[in-house]
Design a protein around this motif. Structure first.
Motif, PDB file in Angstrom:
ATOM      1  N   ASP A 162     -10.770  -8.099   7.310  1.00  0.00           N
ATOM      2  CA  ASP A 162     -10.603  -9.537   7.528  1.00  0.00           C
ATOM      3  C   ASP A 162      -9.799 -10.257   6.453  1.00  0.00           C
ATOM      4  N   SER A 163      -9.199  -9.546   5.533  1.00  0.00           N
ATOM      5  CA  SER A 163      -8.335 -10.173   4.535  1.00  0.00           C
ATOM      6  C   SER A 163      -7.328  -9.148   4.031  1.00  0.00           C
ATOM      7  N   TYR A 164      -6.288  -9.641   3.395  1.00  0.00           N
ATOM      8  CA  TYR A 164      -5.272  -8.755   2.832  1.00  0.00           C
ATOM      9  C   TYR A 164      -5.890  -7.840   1.781  1.00  0.00           C
ATOM     10  N   ALA A 165      -6.740  -8.401   0.933  1.00  0.00           N
ATOM     11  CA  ALA A 165      -7.353  -7.600  -0.131  1.00  0.00           C
ATOM     12  C   ALA A 165      -8.263  -6.520   0.436  1.00  0.00           C
ATOM     13  N   SER A 166      -9.076  -6.871   1.419  1.00  0.00           N
ATOM     14  CA  SER A 166      -9.985  -5.879   1.989  1.00  0.00           C
ATOM     15  C   SER A 166      -9.223  -4.802   2.757  1.00  0.00           C
ATOM     16  N   PHE A 167      -8.122  -5.177   3.402  1.00  0.00           N
ATOM     17  CA  PHE A 167      -7.295  -4.180   4.084  1.00  0.00           C
ATOM     18  C   PHE A 167      -6.692  -3.227   3.051  1.00  0.00           C
ATOM     19  N   GLY A 168      -6.286  -3.771   1.911  1.00  0.00           N
ATOM     20  CA  GLY A 168      -5.733  -2.934   0.859  1.00  0.00           C
ATOM     21  C   GLY A 168      -6.734  -1.912   0.346  1.00  0.00           C
ATOM     22  N   LYS A 169      -7.976  -2.320   0.160  1.00  0.00           N
ATOM     23  CA  LYS A 169      -9.009  -1.398  -0.299  1.00  0.00           C
ATOM     24  C   LYS A 169      -9.280  -0.323   0.747  1.00  0.00           C
ATOM     25  N   TRP A 170      -9.352  -0.731   2.015  1.00  0.00           N
ATOM     26  CA  TRP A 170      -9.576   0.237   3.084  1.00  0.00           C
ATOM     27  C   TRP A 170      -8.414   1.230   3.162  1.00  0.00           C
ATOM     28  N   PHE A 171      -7.203   0.729   3.096  1.00  0.00           N
ATOM     29  CA  PHE A 171      -6.001   1.559   3.190  1.00  0.00           C
ATOM     30  C   PHE A 171      -5.947   2.590   2.065  1.00  0.00           C
ATOM     31  N   ASP A 172      -6.191   2.153   0.842  1.00  0.00           N
ATOM     32  CA  ASP A 172      -6.140   3.059  -0.308  1.00  0.00           C
ATOM     33  C   ASP A 172      -7.227   4.124  -0.213  1.00  0.00           C
ATOM     34  N   ALA A 173      -8.417   3.743   0.239  1.00  0.00           N
ATOM     35  CA  ALA A 173      -9.502   4.712   0.384  1.00  0.00           C
ATOM     36  C   ALA A 173      -9.174   5.740   1.464  1.00  0.00           C
ATOM     37  N   TYR A 174      -8.587   5.279   2.569  1.00  0.00           N
ATOM     38  CA  TYR A 174      -8.223   6.196   3.660  1.00  0.00           C
ATOM     39  C   TYR A 174      -7.151   7.175   3.192  1.00  0.00           C
ATOM     40  N   GLN A 175      -6.196   6.666   2.443  1.00  0.00           N
ATOM     41  CA  GLN A 175      -5.148   7.526   1.893  1.00  0.00           C
ATOM     42  C   GLN A 175      -5.741   8.581   0.963  1.00  0.00           C
ATOM     43  N   THR A 176      -6.681   8.183   0.109  1.00  0.00           N
ATOM     44  CA  THR A 176      -7.297   9.113  -0.836  1.00  0.00           C
ATOM     45  C   THR A 176      -8.031  10.236  -0.120  1.00  0.00           C
ATOM     46  N   VAL A 177      -8.737   9.896   0.942  1.00  0.00           N
ATOM     47  CA  VAL A 177      -9.545  10.882   1.654  1.00  0.00           C
ATOM     48  C   VAL A 177      -8.691  11.796   2.525  1.00  0.00           C
ATOM     49  N   HIS A 178      -7.680  11.263   3.170  1.00  0.00           N
ATOM     50  CA  HIS A 178      -6.997  11.997   4.245  1.00  0.00           C
ATOM     51  C   HIS A 178      -5.642  12.584   3.869  1.00  0.00           C
ATOM     52  N   PHE A 179      -4.992  12.089   2.836  1.00  0.00           N
ATOM     53  CA  PHE A 179      -3.685  12.634   2.489  1.00  0.00           C
ATOM     54  C   PHE A 179      -3.815  14.069   1.977  1.00  0.00           C
ATOM     55  N   ALA A 180      -2.922  14.931   2.459  1.00  0.00           N
ATOM     56  CA  ALA A 180      -2.888  16.322   2.009  1.00  0.00           C
ATOM     57  C   ALA A 180      -1.512  16.882   2.307  1.00  0.00           C
ATOM     58  N   PRO A 181      -1.019  17.782   1.457  1.00  0.00           N
ATOM     59  CA  PRO A 181       0.305  18.385   1.714  1.00  0.00           C
ATOM     60  C   PRO A 181       0.257  19.352   2.879  1.00  0.00           C
ATOM     61  N   THR A 182       1.281  19.300   3.721  1.00  0.00           N
ATOM     62  CA  THR A 182       1.404  20.202   4.869  1.00  0.00           C
ATOM     63  C   THR A 182       2.867  20.569   5.066  1.00  0.00           C
ATOM     64  N   PRO A 183       3.136  21.713   5.693  1.00  0.00           N
ATOM     65  CA  PRO A 183       4.531  22.057   6.014  1.00  0.00           C
ATOM     66  C   PRO A 183       5.183  21.021   6.922  1.00  0.00           C
ATOM     67  N   GLU A 184       4.396  20.435   7.849  1.00  0.00           N
ATOM     68  CA  GLU A 184       4.950  19.431   8.748  1.00  0.00           C
ATOM     69  C   GLU A 184       5.398  18.194   7.980  1.00  0.00           C
TER      70      GLU A 184
END
Length: 276
Positions: A162-184
């Motif tokens: 519901d705010s830019y700041a809260s979206f930023g926190k959600w986005f960064d957390a999602y990136q931390t959990v889900h980002f991983a190197p792949t051949p694709e």
């Protein structure tokens, strides 16, 4: 410094970001920070490469790896048409339908789609905050969040922060959990890198090859196999971008529109009578 440089800013400050969010966001992206917004939206799209599930889907279609230029142009056309015209204009409705068709055809999760929405909001504004000719205002940030909230609702997304700041926190957390190197991810980034190199004169392509990875944030760089960037390259890029911002601040602004860049989308037949 030219005093008229802040004329549009004074006008934007008088607008209501809850009701006039499109006018504010359009001015921010197309008039106040045109080249930063364009580069930021490109970098936002690259964020999708970092999620293995999404990278596998994108690589599997072959559109980015085999038709890189056409896919990049089509993606840019949809987003810039929405920014230019909003959601209620016939061209905007046509762009929204194309966006929904493309996203609903992909077997990604709801939160993957929400992450992509967050990327289009956060990455350009973060880039502007770092390399813009002035600071973003609270009005501009709230309008950008409101614009993307409505875009998310029209894409049938739920639980939008519901705010830019809260979206930023959600986005960064999602990136931390889900980002991983792949051949694709590496494959997709190589195709995008070649496209960037093709857009500069041939003698400058080796420079672009070295500087390109420095444009990516460290988590994405790791996911796409970019490797470490020499500190001198990072410092040189930062200095060049800050110098460009300083130059922009001293010049009278030129209004950028979709017609300047060839990103307009023609309305489809019957658009005026249909809702997204």
């Amino acid at each position: 410094m030219r005093t008229d440089r802040y004329r549009d800013l004074r006008h934007l400050a008088r607008l209501d970001p809850d009701r006039e969010y499109h006018a504010i966001y359009r001015a921010t992206m197309l008039t106040e920070f045109p080249w930063q917004a364009r580069l930021g939206l490109n970098l936002a799209f690259y964020q999708t490469y970092g999620i293995p599930r999404v990278a596998a889907i994108l690589a599997g279609t072959g559109q980015i790896t085999h038709h890189t230029r056409q896919r990049a142009k089509a993606t840019g056309a949809v987003m810039f048409t929405l920014i230019e015209h909003g959601f209620d204009h016939p061209a905007g409705r046509a762009a929204l339908r194309r966006l929904n068709r493309a996203h609903h055809a992909l077997p990604a999760t709801h939160n993957d789609h929400l992450f992509v929405l967050g990327a289009t909001l956060l990455v350009p504004l973060r880039w502007i905050s770092r390399y813009g000719w002035r600071d973003l205002t609270d009005v501009e940030i709230r309008a950008a969040h409101r614009f993307h909230t409505r875009l998310g609702h029209l894409m049938r997304l739920r639980d939008i922060p519901d705010s830019y700041a809260s979206f930023g926190k959600w986005f960064d957390a999602y990136q931390t959990v889900h980002f991983a190197p792949t051949p694709e991810a590496r494959q997709l980034m190589r195709a995008s890198q070649r496209l960037l190199e093709d857009r500069v004169p041939r003698p400058l392509r080796p420079v672009m090859r070295r500087v390109g990875p420095a444009l990516l944030d460290p988590p994405l760089r790791t996911a796409v196999g970019g490797g470490p960037v020499p500190r001198v390259t990072e410092l040189g890029l930062h200095a060049a971008l800050r110098a460009a911002a300083l130059l922009q601040r001293t010049l009278r602004p030129r209004v950028r529109t979709i017609s300047d860049t060839g990103h307009g989308l023609p309305p489809e037949p019957g658009d005026a009578a249909r809702k997204p």
